[in-house]
Design an enzyme around this catalytic site. Structure first.
Site, PDB file in Angstrom:
ATOM      1  N   CYS A 138      37.449  36.332  39.561  1.00  0.00           N
ATOM      2  CA  CYS A 138      36.696  37.180  38.620  1.00  0.00           C
ATOM      3  C   CYS A 138      37.628  38.105  37.862  1.00  0.00           C
ATOM      4  O   CYS A 138      38.083  39.123  38.419  1.00  0.00           O
ATOM      5  CB  CYS A 138      35.633  37.977  39.372  1.00  0.00           C
ATOM      6  SG  CYS A 138      34.657  39.070  38.310  1.00  0.00           S
ATOM      7  N   CYS A 157      36.344  41.657  37.368  1.00  0.00           N
ATOM      8  CA  CYS A 157      36.386  42.456  38.596  1.00  0.00           C
ATOM      9  C   CYS A 157      37.796  42.950  38.888  1.00  0.00           C
ATOM     10  O   CYS A 157      37.999  44.100  39.296  1.00  0.00           O
ATOM     11  CB  CYS A 157      35.912  41.637  39.790  1.00  0.00           C
ATOM     12  SG  CYS A 157      34.337  40.801  39.575  1.00  0.00           S
ATOM     13  N   ASP A 158      38.795  42.085  38.708  1.00  0.00           N
ATOM     14  CA  ASP A 158      40.132  42.352  39.238  1.00  0.00           C
ATOM     15  C   ASP A 158      41.241  42.435  38.199  1.00  0.00           C
ATOM     16  O   ASP A 158      42.379  42.750  38.543  1.00  0.00           O
ATOM     17  CB  ASP A 158      40.501  41.259  40.252  1.00  0.00           C
ATOM     18  CG  ASP A 158      39.526  41.191  41.410  1.00  0.00           C
ATOM     19  OD1 ASP A 158      39.004  42.250  41.793  1.00  0.00           O
ATOM     20  OD2 ASP A 158      39.281  40.081  41.915  1.00  0.00           O
TER      21      ASP A 158
END
Length: 247
Positions: A72, A75-76
């Protein structure tokens, strides 16, 4: 998440940390069986089983998850500022990930099994034109390199069989995901995208009293905030459904 859990418990929610093994959705009363063998009966059920990112199935992929391997970018991606990273895949999702990661990374290398992208022309053109993105064609990833964190990839050329190392500190796997519908795929209507079919913007499935929310109904956005909103929709739909039963 702990705060969400505490809030739910404060309003009387009973939380069971068990897998559901069997669902019986026929009739007015639905039955849920969990791993312990215990069963629960209810007039309504909300399915929010999410989706699972497809994995490469490599020896070190799981071990280095959270230590350089991710599924993701939104997300990261921030954690890879000014680093060299790789994206695995060639579809729209992979190009979206690669383009997003250029906001943070020093360079992004896309590794794809074919010599052309599967992505739509507009997404492919954007990625191909970006000066931070390069491509390794006709290649697959043999393994992720690293002891405590990712330091590179072993890349196999699918035409001549040669294997080489690619120095990266981050790997984003973008080869698709699968909605978790195993429990209901034979009883509920499923869309062409593999998600549970719902009526319009509601959470109503093909069986009265059964509702669905989150990534299991959403093949496009798959974000925590959109899933939360979808959960709110399901809760309100359930409330209206139960109210109508007693009207």
């Amino acid at each position: 998440m702990e705060n969400f859990e505490k809030q739910a418990a404060r309003f009387g929610t009973e939380i069971q940390f068990e897998d559901v093994t069997v669902l019986d959705l026929d009739g007015d009363i639905k039955t849920v069986t969990i791993g312990t063998g215990e069963t629960f009966r209810a007039r309504t059920i909300i399915l929010s089983t999410g989706s699972a990112y497809r994995e490469l199935g490599l020896p070190n992929e799981k071990r280095l998850s959270g230590h350089g391997v991710s599924w993701c970018a939104t997300c990261d991606g921030f954690f890879f500022k000014d680093q060299d990273i790789a994206v695995i895949g060639g579809g729209d999702s992979a190009m979206e990930e690669a383009l997003f990661l250029t906001k943070f990374a020093k360079s992004v290398t896309v590794v794809h099994r074919r010599d052309t992208l599967k992505a739509s022309k507009i997404m492919a053109d954007r990625a191909l034109a970006h000066d931070k993105i390069s491509f390794i064609w006709n290649s697959s990833v043999d393994d992720v390199i690293g002891t405590d964190k990712v330091t590179g990839l072993k890349i196999k050329n699918l035409k001549d069989g040669t294997v080489s190392d690619l120095a990266v500190t981050g790997v984003f796997v973008a080869i698709g995901n699968d909605p978790r519908t195993d429990l209901v795929k034979d009883s509920l209507e499923i869309t062409a995208a593999g998600t549970i079919a719902v009526e319009g913007r509601s959470s109503k499935t093909s069986i009265p009293g059964v509702f669905a929310a989150g990534d299991v109904v959403d093949p496009t956005y798959r974000q925590a905030i959109t899933a939360s909103g979808s959960g709110c929709v399901a809760a309100i739909d359930v409330e209206h459904y139960l109210a109508d039963l007693h009207a």
